[in-house]
Design a protein around this motif. Structure first.
Motif, PDB file in Angstrom:
ATOM      1  N   LYS A 282      10.926   5.025   4.687  1.00 36.13           N
ATOM      2  CA  LYS A 282      11.894   5.775   5.759  1.00 36.13           C
ATOM      3  C   LYS A 282      12.218   5.343   7.328  1.00 36.13           C
ATOM      4  CE  LYS A 282       9.656  10.656   4.903  1.00 36.13           C
ATOM      5  NZ  LYS A 282      10.357  11.027   4.214  1.00 36.13           N
ATOM      6  N   ASN A 283      12.493   3.563   6.664  1.00 36.47           N
ATOM      7  CA  ASN A 283      13.091   3.157   7.595  1.00 36.47           C
ATOM      8  C   ASN A 283      11.616   3.090   9.175  1.00 36.47           C
ATOM      9  OD1 ASN A 283      14.805   1.618   6.580  1.00 36.47           O
ATOM     10  ND2 ASN A 283      15.997   3.404   6.471  1.00 36.47           N
TER      11      ASN A 283
ATOM     12  N   SER B 150       0.691  -1.188  -0.097  1.00 40.14           N
ATOM     13  CA  SER B 150      -0.021   0.080   0.230  1.00 40.14           C
ATOM     14  C   SER B 150       0.821   1.020  -0.076  1.00 40.14           C
ATOM     15  CB  SER B 150      -0.971   0.197   0.828  1.00 40.14           C
ATOM     16  OG  SER B 150      -0.083  -0.152   2.619  1.00 40.14           O
ATOM     17  N   PHE B 151       0.358   2.215  -0.732  1.00 43.27           N
ATOM     18  CA  PHE B 151       1.132   3.377  -0.954  1.00 43.27           C
ATOM     19  C   PHE B 151       1.336   4.102   0.278  1.00 43.27           C
ATOM     20  CE2 PHE B 151       1.103   8.092  -0.356  1.00 43.27           C
ATOM     21  CZ  PHE B 151       2.362   8.269  -1.445  1.00 43.27           C
ATOM     22  N   PRO B 152       1.211   3.750   1.864  1.00 43.52           N
ATOM     23  CA  PRO B 152       1.358   4.614   3.221  1.00 43.52           C
ATOM     24  C   PRO B 152       2.853   3.630   3.359  1.00 43.52           C
ATOM     25  CG  PRO B 152      -0.866   4.052   3.333  1.00 43.52           C
ATOM     26  CD  PRO B 152      -0.604   3.508   2.508  1.00 43.52           C
ATOM     27  N   ALA B 153       2.174   2.300   3.096  1.00 44.32           N
ATOM     28  CA  ALA B 153       3.576   1.407   3.454  1.00 44.32           C
ATOM     29  C   ALA B 153       4.862   1.572   2.866  1.00 44.32           C
ATOM     30  CB  ALA B 153       2.876  -0.244   3.323  1.00 44.32           C
ATOM     31  N   LYS B 154       4.424   1.654   1.783  1.00 45.14           N
ATOM     32  CA  LYS B 154       5.471   2.045   1.412  1.00 45.14           C
ATOM     33  C   LYS B 154       6.215   3.785   1.952  1.00 45.14           C
ATOM     34  CE  LYS B 154       4.030   0.630  -3.222  1.00 45.14           C
ATOM     35  NZ  LYS B 154       3.663   0.933  -4.663  1.00 45.14           N
ATOM     36  N   ILE B 155       5.735   4.555   2.124  1.00 44.27           N
ATOM     37  CA  ILE B 155       6.134   5.945   2.675  1.00 44.27           C
ATOM     38  C   ILE B 155       7.024   5.208   4.126  1.00 44.27           C
ATOM     39  CG2 ILE B 155       5.308   8.391   3.760  1.00 44.27           C
ATOM     40  CD1 ILE B 155       5.428   8.229   0.484  1.00 44.27           C
TER      41      ILE B 155
END
Length: 288
Positions: free
Chosen positions: A30-31, A21-26
């Protein structure tokens, strides 16, 4: 507040995906997805599966699809697009659950949609059943926002320092105190000088000395939390009864001028004669 039974199809909004998902990628870039991780409201578990493949120690919980409730606390919790499909009472319940599942120094990342054009119940295009959606604004730190979504970063209320009302012990609670549960507008801790085992305080985040000066919504949030804290204290301490009280004004015994509701567990034999209960605030009027 709406009856929870009026929103039975929130699980139908879950989607199957073969990419993060997009939030997971963000957050991954950013670790920030670190330690023991929980995906709360994980739907079909796509992010859980894909993050595990990248070496993340992650569990998934979803009331409908993965109903085994977590039995431990986590360093990081992600909660993506869950609140948007819940009624206000359900949202408050989820926020309280998240506050209980995160470790004292952990962080929760809550993603909400920002592209909703319609709020309320609608007929789901695929399932042809009524599902609910709404916009959600939280008072936590906004970590990321674009036209489609916003990600909030939440920490326990007593783990973040504020610059206002620095002398108020309830606006800036001790970071070492155990936080029982928290919502968007209130939190609960155990009393520093307990009358009995499990003596808890429910405290609105708004700095206000008089309970009657709170809005109805703020009062309702406190009472809603009081019910939850009663359940927690009952399970942990198994009391035989409760007293509930609010001191309003110095003549009524108020010493901290920030609203707080006392939940005092009572136990068989803790006083010689309990009859009269809260009437004992004026001792000679307790018995009648």
């Amino acid at each position: 507040m709406e009856n929870l039974k009026s929103n039975p199809n929130s699980h139908l909004t879950a989607k199957e995906r073969d990419t993060l998902s997009f939030p997971a990628k963000i957050l991954l870039n950013k670790n920030l997805i670190v330690g023991d991780v929980l995906d709360f409201g994980c739907g079909y578990g796509s992010d859980v599966k894909l993050l595990k493949a990248q070496g993340i120690n992650i569990d998934g919980y979803d009331k409908f699809h993965f109903p085994d409730y977590p039995s431990k606390k986590f360093d990081t919790i992600i909660c993506f697009y869950v609140l948007n499909v819940l009624l206000p009472e359900e949202q408050a319940t989820v926020l309280m659950e998240l506050s209980q599942l995160i470790k004292p120094t952990g962080k929760v990342y809550i993603a909400v949609r920002r592209d909703l054009q319609f709020e309320g119940f609608r007929t789901h295009k695929i399932h042809q059943k009524k599902t609910y959606q709404c916009n959600v604004i939280l008072n936590s730190k906004s970590f990321f926002r674009n036209e489609n979504c916003e990600i909030y970063e939440y920490q326990h209320y007593n783990q973040t320092k504020r610059t206002e009302k620095v002398d108020c012990p309830f606006c800036n609670p001790d970071s070492e105190r155990e936080l029982i549960v928290e919502s968007a507008t209130a939190y609960a801790i155990y009393d520093k000088f307990p009358v009995n085992r499990g003596h808890a305080l429910v405290i609105p985040k708004k700095h206000c000395s008089d309970y009657f000066d709170l809005s109805f919504k703020e009062q309702a949030a406190c009472i809603f939390m009081l019910n939850r804290v009663k359940e927690i204290v009952s399970e942990k301490f198994n009391p035989d009864g409760f007293n509930i009280g609010i001191n309003i004004g110095e003549k009524a015994g108020q010493t901290v001028h920030h609203v707080h509701i006392h939940l005092i567990p009572r136990y068989d034999g803790d006083v010689e004669e309990p009859r009269g209960g809260v009437r004992g605030v004026i001792p000679k009027r307790q018995k009648y």
